[in-house]
Design an enzyme around this catalytic site. Structure first.
Site, PDB file in Angstrom:
ATOM      1  N   PRO A  23       1.304  -1.189   0.306  1.00 13.47           N
ATOM      2  CA  PRO A  23      -0.204   0.006  -0.077  1.00 13.47           C
ATOM      3  C   PRO A  23       1.240   1.508  -0.190  1.00 13.47           C
ATOM      4  CG  PRO A  23      -0.508  -1.741   1.574  1.00 13.47           C
ATOM      5  CD  PRO A  23       0.202  -1.881   0.668  1.00 13.47           C
ATOM      6  N   CYS A  25       0.113   5.270  -0.329  1.00 10.48           N
ATOM      7  CA  CYS A  25      -0.825   5.907   0.068  1.00 10.48           C
ATOM      8  C   CYS A  25      -0.367   7.389  -1.233  1.00 10.48           C
ATOM      9  CB  CYS A  25      -0.841   7.639   1.167  1.00 10.48           C
ATOM     10  SG  CYS A  25      -1.898   6.325   2.305  1.00 10.48           S
ATOM     11  N   GLN A 100      -5.906  -1.709   2.227  1.00  8.13           N
ATOM     12  CA  GLN A 100      -5.455  -1.628   3.360  1.00  8.13           C
ATOM     13  C   GLN A 100      -6.714  -0.837   4.258  1.00  8.13           C
ATOM     14  OE1 GLN A 100      -2.153   0.785   4.566  1.00  8.13           O
ATOM     15  NE2 GLN A 100      -1.055  -1.571   5.008  1.00  8.13           N
ATOM     16  N   TYR A 182       0.523   4.643  13.771  1.00  6.14           N
ATOM     17  CA  TYR A 182      -1.227   5.176  13.253  1.00  6.14           C
ATOM     18  C   TYR A 182      -1.430   3.974  14.246  1.00  6.14           C
ATOM     19  CZ  TYR A 182       0.320   7.419   9.294  1.00  6.14           C
ATOM     20  OH  TYR A 182       1.046   7.177   8.173  1.00  6.14           O
ATOM     21  N   ARG A 230      -0.926  -5.770   8.113  1.00  3.78           N
ATOM     22  CA  ARG A 230       1.213  -4.947   8.382  1.00  3.78           C
ATOM     23  C   ARG A 230       1.730  -4.922   9.918  1.00  3.78           C
ATOM     24  NH1 ARG A 230       3.539  -0.578   3.881  1.00  3.78           N
ATOM     25  NH2 ARG A 230       4.948  -1.606   3.530  1.00  3.78           N
TER      26      ARG A 230
END
Length: 365
Positions: A23, A25, A100, A182, A230
Site C-alpha cells: 500500500p 498513500c 488496507q 497509526y 501489517r
C-alpha cells in the site's frame, strides 16, 4: 524455477508469484472518494505482473484519515467508487486487488507531504484526533484525546463496517494496518501508550485493543477471502516495542486466522533514527517472525529493489513473500522485468508483448 516466481497461498487466495505491491498513500482522494488518479494508478499496477496489489491505507472513519486527501470506506459514495474501479480492472486483469484498512490515531488531521506534512490548523479543516494516551506525535502536532471505551467501540464498529463495504465493492483481500505509528501501533508501543487501565502497561495489555480490532475484522471479513496484517518490527528507539512482543502479536494474529504477517517498522516516534538507506533493512524482523511462527506466511518489505535480492530472501527462507513499493512507482513493470532477470517468462499482457525484452535486437547476447 525461481522461488520468487513460484505460487504461494495466503489463506484461501493463491498468488501466482511472491511479489506484492505494498500500500502506498496517494493523497489524491476527495472526501474519501478515489479519483481518476486512482483509476490509472491502480490500473497500471494491476498489469505489473505482481501476484497481488494492495491499495493504500484507507480510513475506516473520517477521524481516522491521515490527511483530508485520504481514501475512505465509511460511506456509500466511497464504496461505489471503489466498486466501479474494480469492475473496470476485471475487464483486463485477474490480479487480486486488496485494500488496507486503518485508522491514523494521533497522526491524523495533517496535510499531505507535498502540502507541508504538518498538523492542520483550525482554518484548514482540522478535526479532533484520538489515541491511547494524550501524547502528541510531535510538539507541534495535535494532542489526541485519550480514547474512552465508547471511542474504542466506535472504532471497532467502523472497522467492521469498512470490511463489509470492501467485500461488497469486490476486493479480494483486506490488510489490517497496525504499523507506522497509526492507531493500533500507538496502542502496541510503550512509547505512545501510557494508559493505566487494562489497555496499557504490560505487553499483553497493550495488545488488548489491537487484538480486539483484529478479531472483529476477522469476523466481519468473509473466510472465503484473504486477510492479512501489517505491523511494526521496531520503533527504532530505545524503550520501544520489543522483538518478543512483536513475535507474540504475530503469533496471536496467525492463530486468529490471518493469512499473512507483513513486517515493517518505524513511524511511531518522530525522533527515530531509521536506517532507510540500507537495502532490505527490515528483513530481519520478517525473518525473526518466520523463525518463531514457521507455519505463517510472512511478508518482507523495505528497500527491496533488486530482483536477485528478492529471490535470495525467499530462497533462504527469511520470508515467504516480498512486498515492493517505491520500486513499483519507479518502474510499474518491475515484476515483469524481475522475471526476465531471473530467467522466467516476462508475462506481459498480449497488447504489450511486442515490447517484450525478447523482441529487442541483441538483447541477452
Amino acid at each position: 524455477m525461481s522461488q520468487l516466481f513460484s505460487p504461494r497461498s495466503i489463506g484461501p487466495l493463491t498468488l501466482k508469484n511472491r511479489i506484492v505491491i505494498a500500500p502506498m498513500c496517494q493523497y489524491s482522494a476527495i472526501d474519501g472518494v478515489p479519483q481518476p488518479w486512482h483509476v490509472q494508478h491502480i490500473g497500471r499496477l494491476a498489469v505489473s505482473g505482481a501476484g497481488l496489489v494492495i491499495i493504500e491505507a484507507t480510513g475506516v472513519e473520517a477521524a481516522g484519515r491521515i490527511t483530508p486527501d485520504d481514501t475512505g470506506l465509511w460511506n456509500d459514495e466511497q464504496e461505489a467508487a471503489f466498486a466501479e474501479i474494480l469492475r473496470g480492472i476485471r475487464t483486463y486483469s485477474h490480479t487480486p486487488i486488496g485494500v488496507q484498512l486503518g485508522h491514523a490515531g494521533r497522526k491524523a488531521s495533517t496535510s499531505a507531504p507535498w502540502k507541508g506534512g504538518r498538523a492542520l490548523g483550525p482554518d484548514e479543516g482540522a478535526w479532533h484526533t484520538y489515541g491511547p494516551s494524550a501524547l502528541p506525535f510531535r510538539d507541534d502536532w495535535h494532542t489526541p484525546a485519550e480514547m474512552t471505551e465508547a471511542d474504542m467501540d466506535r472504532v471497532v464498529a467502523a472497522f467492521e463496517d469498512a470490511a463489509r463495504r470492501a467485500d461488497r465493492a469486490g476486493f479480494d483481500l483486506v490488510e489490517l494496518h497496525a504499523a507506522h505509528g497509526y492507531l493500533l501501533t500507538e496502542f502496541l508501543s510503550p512509547l505512545s501508550n501510557h494508559r493505566a487501565d487494562q489497555y496499557g502497561g504490560s505487553a499483553e495489555a497493550r495488545m488488548r485493543f489491537p487484538l480486539r480490532v483484529a478479531q472483529a475484522l476477522r469476523e466481519a471479513w468473509p473466510r472465503t477471502k484473504a486477510l492479512g496484517v501489517r505491523f511494526n518490527g521496531s520503533d527504532w528507539v530505545e524503550g520501544g516495542v520489543a522483538l518478543d512482543e512483536v513475535i507474540a502479536f504475530g503469533r496471536a494474529l496467525h492463530e486468529m486466522g490471518y493469512g499473512y504477517l507483513h513486517l515493517t517498522s518505524g513511524g511511531n516516534v518522530a525522533r527515530a533514527d531509521i536506517p532507510g538507506a540500507e537495502p532490505g533493512y527490515q528483513v530481519r524482523f520478517a525473518e525473526a517472525v518466520k523463525q518463531a511462527v514457521p507455519d505463517a506466511a510472512v511478508m518482507a518489505v523495505g528497500m527491496i529493489f533488486d530482483p536477485q535480492q528478492a529471490e535470495d530472501i525467499v530462497a533462504s527462507g527469511q520470508a515467504d513473500i516480498i512486498a515492493i513499493a517505491r520500486a513499483a512507482l519507479d518502474d510499474p513493470n518491475w515484476p515483469h522485468h524481475a522475471a526476465v532477470a531471473l530467467g522466467q517468462g516476462e508475462g506481459l499482457p498480449p497488447q504489450y508483448e511486442r515490447a517484450g525484452k525478447a523482441h529487442w535486437p541483441g538483447y541477452g547476447r
